[in-house]
Design a protein around this motif. Structure first.
Motif, PDB file in Angstrom:
ATOM      1  N   ASP A  95      -6.040  23.575  -6.928  1.00  0.00           N
ATOM      2  CA  ASP A  95      -5.109  24.215  -7.855  1.00  0.00           C
ATOM      3  C   ASP A  95      -4.888  23.348  -9.098  1.00  0.00           C
ATOM      4  N   ALA A  96      -4.865  22.032  -8.907  1.00  0.00           N
ATOM      5  CA  ALA A  96      -4.698  21.128 -10.046  1.00  0.00           C
ATOM      6  C   ALA A  96      -5.902  21.212 -10.981  1.00  0.00           C
ATOM      7  N   LEU A  97      -7.095  21.276 -10.401  1.00  0.00           N
ATOM      8  CA  LEU A  97      -8.303  21.385 -11.224  1.00  0.00           C
ATOM      9  C   LEU A  97      -8.392  22.748 -11.892  1.00  0.00           C
ATOM     10  N   ARG A  98      -7.975  23.794 -11.196  1.00  0.00           N
ATOM     11  CA  ARG A  98      -7.943  25.132 -11.791  1.00  0.00           C
ATOM     12  C   ARG A  98      -7.040  25.122 -13.033  1.00  0.00           C
ATOM     13  N   GLN A  99      -5.846  24.575 -12.868  1.00  0.00           N
ATOM     14  CA  GLN A  99      -4.896  24.497 -13.974  1.00  0.00           C
ATOM     15  C   GLN A  99      -5.466  23.678 -15.131  1.00  0.00           C
ATOM     16  N   HIS A 100      -6.137  22.575 -14.803  1.00  0.00           N
ATOM     17  CA  HIS A 100      -6.701  21.703 -15.836  1.00  0.00           C
ATOM     18  C   HIS A 100      -7.794  22.425 -16.632  1.00  0.00           C
ATOM     19  N   VAL A 101      -8.707  23.094 -15.940  1.00  0.00           N
ATOM     20  CA  VAL A 101      -9.785  23.797 -16.641  1.00  0.00           C
ATOM     21  C   VAL A 101      -9.216  24.916 -17.511  1.00  0.00           C
ATOM     22  N   LEU A 102      -8.261  25.672 -16.974  1.00  0.00           N
ATOM     23  CA  LEU A 102      -7.664  26.770 -17.733  1.00  0.00           C
ATOM     24  C   LEU A 102      -6.922  26.262 -18.966  1.00  0.00           C
ATOM     25  N   SER A 103      -6.257  25.113 -18.842  1.00  0.00           N
ATOM     26  CA  SER A 103      -5.440  24.629 -19.956  1.00  0.00           C
ATOM     27  C   SER A 103      -6.235  23.822 -20.981  1.00  0.00           C
TER      28      SER A 103
END
Length: 199
Positions: A89-97
């Motif tokens: 979830d942290a990596l998902r958020q990072h890529v999206l942001s």
């Protein structure tokens, strides 16, 4: 409180770096990548070629000037994630942001055309994210308390770092990024296959 010499120096250094990158991109978009020399860029940015090479390793790096901080940001996304947040979830958020704003930039279409039409840049772009596989894999392994050569950590890091290349040409890039992270989270299912439940 006045700013110290180090702060001023770093700010000036960052401004010079940005001016060089901006001048390079403008020239590349106007003339084409292969028609622009390092000397052309240095002159446009009003710096010496020596100064240019203090900030950038070569022409490809000038196109992707934001790459310098990518590795540390990726590792921070894993290590500094919120309490209770999963690594995925942290990596998902990072890529999206971080990647989506780049992909929706007003000059994105021109930039993409430049990269896609220049073999050297296309190859550099494909390697740019994935070269951080080892460091991201190590950060994931550290968080999980496993050996640094753990294959599952390396595979996850590599899959995550392939996402920009896999979603670059999709019309709805956010939906594509979300879909890939859903696969990584829940496992791959053949398209159109019914969902099965454990018994």
């Amino acid at each position: 409180m006045t700013e110290g010499p180090t702060g001023r120096r770093e700010r000036k250094k960052a401004a010079t770096r940005q001016a060089i990158a901006d001048a390079a991109l403008q020239l590349f978009l106007e003339r084409g990548y292969d028609q622009v020399s390092i000397r052309d860029i240095a002159e446009a940015a009003d710096v010496s070629t020596t100064t240019l090479f203090k900030h950038f390793t070569g022409k490809e790096a000038l196109v992707f000037d934001q790459d310098q901080d990518r590795e540390s940001d990726l590792i921070a996304a894993v290590r500094d994630r919120a309490a209770g947040q999963s690594i995925l979830d942290a990596l998902r958020q990072h890529v999206l942001s971080t990647w989506l704003p780049i992909s929706t930039h007003p000059q994105r279409a021109q930039f993409t055309d430049l990269v896609d039409s220049t073999p050297a840049l296309r190859g550099y772009a494909e390697r740019m994210w994935t070269r951080h596989t080892d460091s991201l894999s190590t950060a994931i392994a550290d968080e999980l308390g496993v050996e640094h050569d753990d294959l599952s950590c390396a595979a996850l890091a590599r899959f995550v770092l392939e996402i920009p290349a896999l979603t670059r040409s999709r019309r709805d890039r956010q939906a594509a990024v979300e879909a890939i992270f859903d696969i990584l989270t829940h496992g791959w299912k053949p398209p159109g296959s019914p969902r099965t439940t454990g018994g």
